[in-house]
Design a protein around this motif. Structure first.
Motif, short mmCIF file in Angstrom:
data_model
loop_
_atom_site.label_atom_id
_atom_site.label_comp_id
_atom_site.label_asym_id
_atom_site.label_seq_id
_atom_site.Cartn_x
_atom_site.Cartn_y
_atom_site.Cartn_z
N ALA A 335 -9.32 12.71 5.84
CA ALA A 335 -9.73 12.19 4.53
C ALA A 335 -8.51 11.97 3.64
N LYS A 336 -7.56 12.89 3.67
CA LYS A 336 -6.35 12.74 2.86
C LYS A 336 -5.45 11.62 3.42
N MET A 337 -5.40 11.46 4.73
CA MET A 337 -4.59 10.39 5.31
C MET A 337 -5.09 9.03 4.86
N ARG A 338 -6.41 8.91 4.69
CA ARG A 338 -6.97 7.63 4.23
C ARG A 338 -6.77 7.42 2.73
N SER A 339 -6.77 8.49 1.97
CA SER A 339 -6.69 8.33 0.51
C SER A 339 -5.26 8.27 -0.01
N LEU A 340 -4.33 8.92 0.67
CA LEU A 340 -2.94 8.92 0.21
C LEU A 340 -2.27 7.58 0.53
N PRO A 341 -1.41 7.08 -0.35
CA PRO A 341 -0.67 5.85 -0.02
C PRO A 341 0.33 6.11 1.10
N ILE A 342 0.51 5.12 1.95
CA ILE A 342 1.52 5.20 3.02
C ILE A 342 2.82 4.66 2.44
N ASP A 343 3.84 5.51 2.40
CA ASP A 343 5.03 5.10 1.65
C ASP A 343 6.35 5.27 2.40
N ASP A 344 6.31 5.38 3.75
CA ASP A 344 7.59 5.48 4.45
C ASP A 344 8.27 4.11 4.47
N PRO A 345 9.61 4.06 4.59
CA PRO A 345 10.33 2.78 4.44
C PRO A 345 10.01 1.75 5.51
N PHE A 346 9.42 2.15 6.62
CA PHE A 346 9.11 1.22 7.70
C PHE A 346 7.72 0.59 7.56
N SER A 347 6.94 1.03 6.58
CA SER A 347 5.56 0.58 6.45
C SER A 347 5.40 -0.25 5.18
N ALA A 348 5.27 -1.55 5.34
CA ALA A 348 5.13 -2.46 4.20
C ALA A 348 3.67 -2.79 3.96
N ASN A 349 3.19 -2.52 2.74
CA ASN A 349 1.81 -2.83 2.36
C ASN A 349 0.82 -2.25 3.37
#
Length: 406
Positions: A335-349
């Motif tokens: 549930a947290k993986m879906r709600s948190l923004p993905i912000d590592d430098p290799f992941s765009a949008n």
């Protein structure tokens, strides 16, 4: 079969060792235990393997080697591209060794076998290296995350671009297992949807040494493009032998549906130049990717492939979710993986959908000619960014039972 090797990380373990006190493992304390199930010596070892383990370790180090006040433990094992071995390792990790999450899992057949076990055990799996769409379509799981790419995304990105240049007659050379078959099917669908024709498809065994008969069939088909729907050492061998057969000199083009940075390095720019490819990430993408890649290269000897970068990003996001949830319980973490923004430098949008697929922008690239390369590992020319939504099937067409339909 190779036994998993445990690697204890973090300040707590280091201090315990310095004091002469045995370090306490995560399985004994209720901390987080991460298993990297990978290919240490096979056809994709350079692109995954040691580098995938190191990528996971680097993500762990960003959290100080601890989570919720307890140590993070990392183990890894080689599945040898055999579903029975991969299944056995996964089951033992979950049932006996207290592993909370498995990462990487190159080889789609192995990944699908692990998916069934993880669903049964209610454990999270972070797939960076397998591309089969089945993981997030008909065989999706509430606990499976397809982090880096799918065969659907790579075929749409590359095949569509090449067909639209007027190359409408195709022959597909694919590896004979779940990944290759899915990539061949996806490539065929994209070519035909854009007005092209498939003149033939042939399958080769995994880790093949001789592509002569397959290339002769492709050469005699009079296809404009020979699509390589394979990976790692098989892609390298096919491209090398295609050069020996004079494929390019005869006017036929090669399109690699999955080509990795380490593959290009092994081939050399003279052999790989001008090949189009779609990549989820590239080490020279931005300041963040360059900074991470410098540290990674100091440890591994080369910048990360996009599969290794995906291991780093997925493990990092998982640990952020555990931290936010305050537990390793799989439903709470997902549930947290879906709600948190993905912000590592290799992941765009990037975002995680309900079917377990991470949607991300990707890059259509072309391998540079030797004169264009200005530094070691400077191999790709960026053609354009491909929006993530155009590289994934709409949820309205999903076969995943987790997707709510109107």
């Amino acid at each position: 079969m190779k036994h998993p090797t445990a690697i204890r990380l973090g300040i707590l373990a280091l201090c315990a060792a310095c004091a002469g006190v045995p370090a306490v493992g995560a399985s004994e304390t209720g901390g987080v235990k991460i298993g990297v199930l990978t290919d240490m010596a096979g056809v994709t070892a350079d692109a995954t393997g040691k580098g995938s383990v190191e990528a996971a370790r680097m993500a762990i180090e960003e959290f100080g080697g601890q989570m919720l006040g307890k140590p993070i433990e990392l183990v890894y094992a080689d599945h040898q591209h055999k579903p029975d071995i991969g299944s056995s390792i996964a089951r033992r990790w979950y049932d006996v060794e207290g592993v909370d999450v498995i990462a990487d899992v190159p080889n789609s057949a192995v990944a699908l076998a692990v998916q069934n076990i993880a669903r049964e055990k209610k454990k999270v799996v972070l797939y960076s290296s397998p591309g089969t769409t089945a993981l997030t379509q008909a065989q999706c799981s509430p606990y499976g995350v397809q982090w880096t790419y799918t065969t659907y995304a790579l075929s749409r990105g590359t095949a569509q671009a090449v067909v639209r240049e007027g190359n409408t007659r195709w022959f597909i050379l694919a590896s004979d297992y779940a990944f290759g078959k899915q990539l061949a099917a996806d490539t065929q669908a994209v070519v035909q949807a854009n007005g092209g024709k498939i003149l033939g498809t042939v399958y080769h065994p995994l880790n093949a040494s001789d592509f002569a008969s397959f290339l002769l069939q492709a050469q005699s088909s009079q296809a404009q493009v020979i699509a390589l729907a394979n990976a790692g050492g098989d892609t390298i061998s096919a491209i090398k032998q295609a050069a020996e057969f004079g494929i390019a000199q005869g006017g036929q083009k090669l399109a690699a549906m999955l080509l990795l940075l380490t593959d290009v390095h092994s081939l050399g720019l003279p052999a790989a130049q001008s090949i189009y490819l779609t990549v989820p990430s590239y080490w020279d993408q931005n300041d963040g990717t360059r900074a991470f890649s410098r540290r990674f290269q100091e440890r591994v000897g080369h910048p990360p492939t996009f599969l290794q970068a995906g291991v780093y990003g997925s493990v990092r996001h998982y640990l952020r979710a555990v931290q936010a949830a305050g537990t390793v319980q799989a439903d709470a973490v997902m549930a947290k993986m879906r709600s948190l923004p993905i912000d590592d430098p290799f992941s765009a949008n990037a975002r995680l959908r309900e079917d377990g697929l991470v949607i991300r922008d990707m890059t259509l690239a072309q391998v540079k000619v030797p004169a264009q390369s200005k530094a070691p590992w400077d191999y790709y020319r960026v053609v354009r960014t491909i929006p993530g939504d155009s590289l994934a099937w709409p949820l309205s067409e999903s076969l995943c039972p987790l997707v709510k339909k109107p």
